[in-house]
Design a protein around this motif. Structure first.
Motif, PDB file in Angstrom:
ATOM      1  N   ARG A  58      20.757 -19.870  56.980  1.00 53.92           N
ATOM      2  CA  ARG A  58      20.988 -20.786  55.872  1.00 53.92           C
ATOM      3  C   ARG A  58      22.403 -20.581  55.322  1.00 53.92           C
ATOM      4  O   ARG A  58      22.805 -19.446  55.046  1.00 53.92           O
ATOM      5  CB  ARG A  58      19.957 -20.506  54.788  1.00 53.92           C
ATOM      6  CG  ARG A  58      20.063 -21.427  53.632  1.00 53.92           C
ATOM      7  CD  ARG A  58      18.951 -21.147  52.643  1.00 53.92           C
ATOM      8  NE  ARG A  58      19.106 -22.032  51.513  1.00 53.92           N
ATOM      9  CZ  ARG A  58      18.450 -21.897  50.407  1.00 53.92           C
ATOM     10  NH1 ARG A  58      17.564 -20.928  50.267  1.00 53.92           N
ATOM     11  NH2 ARG A  58      18.632 -22.730  49.422  1.00 53.92           N
ATOM     12  N   PRO A  88      25.212 -22.057  49.215  1.00 51.57           N
ATOM     13  CA  PRO A  88      25.334 -23.341  48.513  1.00 51.57           C
ATOM     14  C   PRO A  88      26.791 -23.649  48.188  1.00 51.57           C
ATOM     15  O   PRO A  88      27.623 -22.749  48.058  1.00 51.57           O
ATOM     16  CB  PRO A  88      24.526 -23.135  47.225  1.00 51.57           C
ATOM     17  CG  PRO A  88      23.960 -21.775  47.263  1.00 51.57           C
ATOM     18  CD  PRO A  88      24.460 -21.074  48.483  1.00 51.57           C
ATOM     19  N   ARG A  89      27.109 -24.920  48.053  1.00 56.86           N
ATOM     20  CA  ARG A  89      28.504 -25.334  47.853  1.00 56.86           C
ATOM     21  C   ARG A  89      29.058 -24.951  46.481  1.00 56.86           C
ATOM     22  O   ARG A  89      30.256 -24.828  46.321  1.00 56.86           O
ATOM     23  CB  ARG A  89      28.633 -26.843  48.046  1.00 56.86           C
ATOM     24  CG  ARG A  89      28.471 -27.214  49.483  1.00 56.86           C
ATOM     25  CD  ARG A  89      28.841 -28.654  49.686  1.00 56.86           C
ATOM     26  NE  ARG A  89      28.610 -29.002  51.066  1.00 56.86           N
ATOM     27  CZ  ARG A  89      29.148 -30.021  51.658  1.00 56.86           C
ATOM     28  NH1 ARG A  89      29.926 -30.829  50.990  1.00 56.86           N
ATOM     29  NH2 ARG A  89      28.905 -30.268  52.919  1.00 56.86           N
ATOM     30  N   ARG A  90      28.204 -24.792  45.504  1.00 56.95           N
ATOM     31  CA  ARG A  90      28.716 -24.424  44.183  1.00 56.95           C
ATOM     32  C   ARG A  90      29.165 -22.958  44.208  1.00 56.95           C
ATOM     33  O   ARG A  90      28.551 -22.123  44.849  1.00 56.95           O
ATOM     34  CB  ARG A  90      27.676 -24.663  43.093  1.00 56.95           C
ATOM     35  CG  ARG A  90      26.431 -23.843  43.225  1.00 56.95           C
ATOM     36  CD  ARG A  90      25.388 -24.231  42.175  1.00 56.95           C
ATOM     37  NE  ARG A  90      24.277 -23.335  42.155  1.00 56.95           N
ATOM     38  CZ  ARG A  90      23.336 -23.251  43.076  1.00 56.95           C
ATOM     39  NH1 ARG A  90      23.389 -24.038  44.123  1.00 56.95           N
ATOM     40  NH2 ARG A  90      22.350 -22.398  42.968  1.00 56.95           N
ATOM     41  N   ASN A 121      30.044 -20.142  56.146  1.00 54.71           N
ATOM     42  CA  ASN A 121      29.385 -21.438  56.339  1.00 54.71           C
ATOM     43  C   ASN A 121      29.953 -22.173  57.552  1.00 54.71           C
ATOM     44  O   ASN A 121      29.218 -22.838  58.281  1.00 54.71           O
ATOM     45  CB  ASN A 121      29.526 -22.311  55.097  1.00 54.71           C
ATOM     46  CG  ASN A 121      28.607 -21.886  53.984  1.00 54.71           C
ATOM     47  OD1 ASN A 121      27.771 -20.989  54.138  1.00 54.71           O
ATOM     48  ND2 ASN A 121      28.752 -22.508  52.825  1.00 54.71           N
ATOM     49  N   ASN A 173      10.852 -25.433  52.469  1.00 56.76           N
ATOM     50  CA  ASN A 173      11.587 -25.226  51.222  1.00 56.76           C
ATOM     51  C   ASN A 173      11.366 -23.836  50.634  1.00 56.76           C
ATOM     52  O   ASN A 173      11.496 -23.649  49.448  1.00 56.76           O
ATOM     53  CB  ASN A 173      11.176 -26.290  50.199  1.00 56.76           C
ATOM     54  CG  ASN A 173      11.575 -27.666  50.650  1.00 56.76           C
ATOM     55  OD1 ASN A 173      12.609 -27.824  51.273  1.00 56.76           O
ATOM     56  ND2 ASN A 173      10.762 -28.643  50.350  1.00 56.76           N
ATOM     57  N   ARG A 195      12.211 -19.948  49.836  1.00 56.89           N
ATOM     58  CA  ARG A 195      13.399 -19.125  49.606  1.00 56.89           C
ATOM     59  C   ARG A 195      13.440 -18.044  50.678  1.00 56.89           C
ATOM     60  O   ARG A 195      12.423 -17.444  50.993  1.00 56.89           O
ATOM     61  CB  ARG A 195      13.289 -18.501  48.224  1.00 56.89           C
ATOM     62  CG  ARG A 195      14.467 -17.668  47.809  1.00 56.89           C
ATOM     63  CD  ARG A 195      14.370 -17.363  46.318  1.00 56.89           C
ATOM     64  NE  ARG A 195      15.108 -16.277  45.753  1.00 56.89           N
ATOM     65  CZ  ARG A 195      16.297 -15.844  46.047  1.00 56.89           C
ATOM     66  NH1 ARG A 195      16.954 -16.391  47.015  1.00 56.89           N
ATOM     67  NH2 ARG A 195      16.877 -14.866  45.418  1.00 56.89           N
TER      68      ARG A 195
END
Length: 127
Positions: A2, A5-7, A17, A97, A99
């Motif tokens: 995974r 995240p982009r933030r 990534n 979905n 974690r």
């Protein structure tokens, strides 16, 4: 694996990534070429895992033999066509979905550290 995240994406996370994403694209392109020639790869191979592994290995060997004998046998397929096919195929997969576990996150962090280390970095990855 995974992606992060982009933030709040640091340079290290951005590099991480990119690397699995690039590898995944290469694998999807190669698999698209293989599956266009060997129809057994288009769907689920409903056999025992060990036998499925033998099937995939046999397909790779046969594919390489054909490439050595007849370069013109495989039609040119653009990366864009393969990417669309891979996205379509992946949309059929069930959503997951959950974690990721702590162990998966630790492994991802180890890969991230390796990708930015002198041993695992690429000369152009910071551009």
């Amino acid at each position: 694996m995974r992606p992060f995240p982009r933030r709040e994406l640091t340079d290290e996370k951005r590099i991480f990534n990119y690397r699995p994403s690039r590898a995944r694209r290469q694998v999807e392109c190669a698999f698209g070429i293989l599956s266009s020639m060997w129809r057994i790869l288009l769907g689920t191979i409903e056999v025992h895992d060990t036998f499925a592994c033998h099937i995939v290995k046999a397909v790779c060997v046969l594919h390489n033999m054909i490439l050595n004998k007849e370069e013109e046998r495989i039609p040119f397929i653009s990366n864009d066509e393969l990417a669309v096919e891979a996205r379509t195929r992946n949309n059929d997969l069930p959503a997951c979905n959950r974690r990721p576990g702590n162990e998966a996150m630790i492994i991802r962090d180890k890969f991230m550290s390796y990708f930015v280390s002198p041993l695992g970095s690429l000369t152009w990855q910071n551009n």
